[in-house]
Design an enzyme around this catalytic site. Structure first.
Site, short mmCIF file in Angstrom:
data_model
loop_
_atom_site.label_atom_id
_atom_site.label_comp_id
_atom_site.label_asym_id
_atom_site.label_seq_id
_atom_site.Cartn_x
_atom_site.Cartn_y
_atom_site.Cartn_z
N GLY A 1 43.65 83.34 58.43
CA GLY A 1 43.54 84.61 59.13
C GLY A 1 43.45 85.79 58.18
O GLY A 1 42.70 86.75 58.43
N ASP A 2 44.19 85.75 57.08
CA ASP A 2 44.13 86.81 56.08
C ASP A 2 42.74 86.86 55.44
O ASP A 2 42.25 87.93 55.07
CB ASP A 2 45.18 86.57 54.99
CG ASP A 2 46.57 86.36 55.59
OD1 ASP A 2 46.91 87.06 56.56
OD2 ASP A 2 47.29 85.47 55.09
#
Length: 305
Positions: free
Chosen positions: A248-249
């Site tokens: 997600g980052d």
């Protein structure tokens, strides 16, 4: 300039255990240690995508020194604020299923918090501030809201990746970009969201509240982006998931990198999803070459607008 803030960094200790036997001695097949924390992850991915950033936040003790040294070895700028106590240790157990045990954060006092605000005073038009991750229990839930308002008053864009009450609070300041997953979006609105179609009315509502980019991830089901009065959808590329930490980052870093490079909105969305997938398909963070290869296989469709 891009600044990432990690209020709650960690030393991530990855352990591979084929089978965990509760109440018995278990021996790992392999292990490794990495700097952890969502903002730090964004900085590390940005570096791999060819963009410089400066990592801010709170670190302490021998674990904090490890985090700082590894990041600096990767030629990433750091300006961490030292605190008493040790930076937490998060244990990531890799086996038939992934299990995580997150450690306790050190206490952040008023003096340390004031030093961080002094660092953010340098923000100016053209800068981007990334606020990512959880908020330590010793800090107020509205801290991201306060930082967002102050950064925007200086003309900076603000990208936010958090959840729960900090996300609810920061929306009042109308950040530039948010990236909840579908579970976090459902929690925000007190409902369960299982499909991209179910997310549409909530994305519209967030736009009406003033958030410019709303990117909602659905893990293996792809992602939706709402921006400029349009809603785009993509399906993820094919591949074997080896690692969910930092995926997600990587999406956040990918979208930010694409924006800085002037890519059109659809292409930026595809690049972001490719970055998240490339991380998920590897044992560590994505590399630019693989992101570009995957991005070329992804097509974004317009659902609305």
């Amino acid at each position: 300039m891009i600044y990432t803030v990690t209020l709650n960094p960690a030393l991530d200790y990855f352990v591979r255990v084929d089978e965990i036997k509760i109440g018995m001695v278990n021996r790992s097949a392999a292990d490794r240690k990495e700097p952890g924390g969502k903002g730090i992850n964004v900085s590390r991915v940005l570096k791999r995508l060819g963009h410089h950033s400066e990592a801010l936040g709170f670190i302490g003790g021998f674990t904090g020194e490890f985090v700082k040294s590894v990041i600096e070895e990767e030629d990433i700028g750091t300006s961490f604020t030292a605190v008493e106590g040790d930076t937490r240790i998060n244990i990531k157990i890799k086996g038939h299923k992934e299990t995580e045990i997150n450690g306790v954060s050190p206490v952040i006092n008023e003096q340390a918090l004031s030093r961080l605000y002094e660092q953010l005073a340098v923000l100016s038009p053209g800068d981007t501030l990334v606020l990512a991750g959880s908020v330590p229990g010793s800090l107020p839930h509205e801290i991201y809201k306060t930082m967002t308002a102050e950064a925007q008053a200086k003309g900076a864009e603000v990208f936010v990746d958090t959840s729960g009450e900090p996300l609810r609070q920061v929306l009042e300041a109308k950040p530039t970009f948010i990236k909840p997953n579908h579970h976090e979006l459902g929690e925000l609105f007190g409902t369960v969201i299982s499909t991209p179609e179910q997310a549409l009315p909530f994305i519209r509502q967030l736009h009406e509240q003033g958030v410019h980019y709303v990117l909602v991830s659905f893990a293996g089901e792809g992602a939706i982006l709402g921006a400029n009065g349009q809603i785009f959808a993509v399906s993820p590329p094919k591949g074997t998931v080896k690692n969910s930490v930092g995926a997600g980052d990587s999406v956040v870093a990918g979208f930010l990198a694409a924006q800085k490079e002037g890519l059109a909105l659809k292409e930026a969305f595809c690049f972001a999803v490719a970055a998240g997938s490339a991380t998920a398909f590897s044992s560590t963070f994505c590399q630019r070459e693989e992101v570009e290869r995957l991005a070329a296989t992804i097509k974004a469709s317009i659902w609305e607008g």
